[in-house]
Design a protein around this motif. Structure first.
Motif, PDB file in Angstrom:
ATOM      1  N   PHE A 158      67.914  55.036  34.249  1.00 39.93           N
ATOM      2  CA  PHE A 158      67.217  55.609  33.108  1.00 39.93           C
ATOM      3  C   PHE A 158      67.006  54.619  31.965  1.00 39.93           C
ATOM      4  O   PHE A 158      66.428  54.965  30.931  1.00 39.93           O
ATOM      5  CB  PHE A 158      67.938  56.869  32.629  1.00 39.93           C
ATOM      6  N   SER A 159      67.466  53.376  32.159  1.00 35.50           N
ATOM      7  CA  SER A 159      67.126  52.320  31.210  1.00 35.50           C
ATOM      8  C   SER A 159      65.992  51.455  31.735  1.00 35.50           C
ATOM      9  O   SER A 159      65.487  50.595  31.017  1.00 35.50           O
ATOM     10  CB  SER A 159      68.353  51.439  30.919  1.00 35.50           C
ATOM     11  N   HIS A 160      65.612  51.672  32.996  1.00 41.21           N
ATOM     12  CA  HIS A 160      64.461  50.981  33.561  1.00 41.21           C
ATOM     13  C   HIS A 160      63.211  51.567  32.900  1.00 41.21           C
ATOM     14  O   HIS A 160      62.928  52.756  33.064  1.00 41.21           O
ATOM     15  CB  HIS A 160      64.422  51.195  35.076  1.00 41.21           C
ATOM     16  N   PRO A 161      62.460  50.777  32.142  1.00 38.51           N
ATOM     17  CA  PRO A 161      61.389  51.338  31.304  1.00 38.51           C
ATOM     18  C   PRO A 161      60.399  52.219  32.057  1.00 38.51           C
ATOM     19  O   PRO A 161      60.103  53.338  31.626  1.00 38.51           O
ATOM     20  CB  PRO A 161      60.702  50.088  30.732  1.00 38.51           C
ATOM     21  N   GLU A 162      59.894  51.731  33.194  1.00 32.69           N
ATOM     22  CA  GLU A 162      58.872  52.484  33.923  1.00 32.69           C
ATOM     23  C   GLU A 162      59.440  53.782  34.483  1.00 32.69           C
ATOM     24  O   GLU A 162      58.808  54.839  34.409  1.00 32.69           O
ATOM     25  CB  GLU A 162      58.296  51.634  35.053  1.00 32.69           C
ATOM     26  N   TRP A 163      60.666  53.714  35.031  1.00 33.70           N
ATOM     27  CA  TRP A 163      61.258  54.902  35.641  1.00 33.70           C
ATOM     28  C   TRP A 163      61.577  55.959  34.597  1.00 33.70           C
ATOM     29  O   TRP A 163      61.352  57.151  34.815  1.00 33.70           O
ATOM     30  CB  TRP A 163      62.517  54.524  36.421  1.00 33.70           C
ATOM     31  N   ALA A 164      62.120  55.536  33.449  1.00 28.64           N
ATOM     32  CA  ALA A 164      62.452  56.491  32.394  1.00 28.64           C
ATOM     33  C   ALA A 164      61.192  57.143  31.824  1.00 28.64           C
ATOM     34  O   ALA A 164      61.154  58.348  31.574  1.00 28.64           O
ATOM     35  CB  ALA A 164      63.241  55.799  31.285  1.00 28.64           C
ATOM     36  N   GLU A 165      60.154  56.349  31.627  1.00 28.73           N
ATOM     37  CA  GLU A 165      58.885  56.894  31.124  1.00 28.73           C
ATOM     38  C   GLU A 165      58.298  57.880  32.128  1.00 28.73           C
ATOM     39  O   GLU A 165      57.776  58.932  31.755  1.00 28.73           O
ATOM     40  CB  GLU A 165      57.896  55.744  30.877  1.00 28.73           C
ATOM     41  N   GLU A 166      58.391  57.531  33.417  1.00 25.20           N
ATOM     42  CA  GLU A 166      57.871  58.401  34.469  1.00 25.20           C
ATOM     43  C   GLU A 166      58.622  59.729  34.488  1.00 25.20           C
ATOM     44  O   GLU A 166      58.027  60.804  34.602  1.00 25.20           O
ATOM     45  CB  GLU A 166      58.016  57.688  35.813  1.00 25.20           C
ATOM     46  N   TYR A 167      59.956  59.659  34.344  1.00 21.47           N
ATOM     47  CA  TYR A 167      60.777  60.868  34.331  1.00 21.47           C
ATOM     48  C   TYR A 167      60.405  61.746  33.144  1.00 21.47           C
ATOM     49  O   TYR A 167      60.283  62.966  33.263  1.00 21.47           O
ATOM     50  CB  TYR A 167      62.250  60.462  34.273  1.00 21.47           C
ATOM     51  N   LEU A 168      60.206  61.120  31.992  1.00 22.86           N
ATOM     52  CA  LEU A 168      59.853  61.872  30.789  1.00 22.86           C
ATOM     53  C   LEU A 168      58.498  62.540  30.943  1.00 22.86           C
ATOM     54  O   LEU A 168      58.280  63.666  30.494  1.00 22.86           O
ATOM     55  CB  LEU A 168      59.833  60.939  29.575  1.00 22.86           C
ATOM     56  N   THR A 169      57.577  61.861  31.613  1.00 21.81           N
ATOM     57  CA  THR A 169      56.210  62.369  31.738  1.00 21.81           C
ATOM     58  C   THR A 169      56.076  63.468  32.779  1.00 21.81           C
ATOM     59  O   THR A 169      55.365  64.459  32.573  1.00 21.81           O
ATOM     60  CB  THR A 169      55.248  61.218  32.098  1.00 21.81           C
TER      61      THR A 169
END
Length: 296
Positions: free
Chosen positions: A40-51
């Protein structure tokens, strides 16, 4: 940011202010939580999860019905990730604290008006009984000791306040047997061949699975878990099984229908796929009794 949280801190607690989030140092982080911190600190993965995660109308409706109006209330979101609960529900809580182990997620949560705190959810730096609402969405199964997390969450709730949890897998529904268990174990290969699944790369999938400490056959939450953990602490506990398809109707006792693959998994495991114990998740809504009520 630090000044806002001071009135709710235990004596002699000192928090580090990183600029993007507050930090209460964690010692001996468990392997599963290390995986969470990385994923969840991986920028793309965290953004994807949020979206993409927990954005359905069913999710919004179910949580809005469970939480109620949180205007001017103090809310603590344990395992907040990049801020899914508030991003979906919105509103105007008086004070919104987000707790997580992933710095990257906390940075995103800060942009959504959370006061973000990196801390061990089994030893939070807060006084007891200050929060109107404590929420844990898809949190318990990511942690080694689910009961310890739930008890610590309960400690923060004031009389008349709420704990709401959801999106933790129900133990019985995921306890696959025989052929169903073999298919479960082979699912990653099936997803890779078919191109199905949330994770886009092998690395993302590997770290995502490493986060899921209790999301596997033989693991998960039960109605008894919530009752035996929270009832002795003075909570009126209600548990609602559901299959992620329905919103506020879940709180009226409607489960909704699971996807075909899950129904087949339960049938192959010798269970009735329509039973409450076969529902994929349990939502727990627990209200702390007022002191006067408890005394009576």
């Amino acid at each position: 940011m630090k000044i806002k949280v001071v009135p709710y801190l235990l004596p002699n607690v000192s928090l580090k202010d990183s600029g993007s989030y507050l930090e209460c140092p964690i010692e001996n982080l468990a392997e599963g939580l290390k995986a969470n911190a990385y994923y969840f600190s991986h920028p793309e993965w965290a953004e994807e999860y949020l979206t993409y995660c927990h954005r359905s109308e069913a999710f919004r409706s179910r949580w809005a019905a469970a939480v109620g109006d949180w205007t001017d209330k103090i809310v603590v979101d344990i395992g907040c990730g990049p801020g899914n609960i508030f991003a979906t529900l919105q509103g105007k809580p008086k004070f919104l604290i987000g707790v997580d182990v992933a710095p990257g997620s906390l940075e995103l949560a800060k942009n959504l008006a959370y006061v973000p705190l990196l801390a061990d959810a089994t030893h939070l730096p807060f006084v007891s009984g200050f929060a109107d609402i404590v929420v844990l969405n898809a949190t318990l199964h990511h942690c080694d000791d689910m009961a310890a997390i739930l008890k610590e969450a309960a400690r923060l709730v004031k009389p008349g306040g709420l704990i709401v949890t959801d999106h933790d897998p129900q133990l019985y529904a995921w306890d696959y047997k025989g052929i169903a268990k073999l298919l479960w174990q082979a699912r990653l290969y099936i997803y890779k061949i078919t191109g199905h699944g949330f994770h886009k790369t092998d690395s993302q999938q590997e770290w995502g699975l490493a986060c899921e400490t209790h999301h596997k056959p033989g693991h998960g939450v039960t109605k008894e878990f919530f009752l035996t953990t929270l009832s002795p602490l003075g909570f009126e506990v209600k548990v609602y099984p559901h299959n992620h398809a329905l919103g506020a109707e879940v709180l009226q006792g409607n489960k909704g229908r699971a996807e075909l693959k899950y129904r087949i998994g339960n049938l192959l495991s010798g269970r009735n796929p329509s039973a409450d114990t076969s529902a994929l998740s349990l939502m727990c809504v627990a209200k702390r009794k007022n002191v006067e009520t408890s005394a009576a």
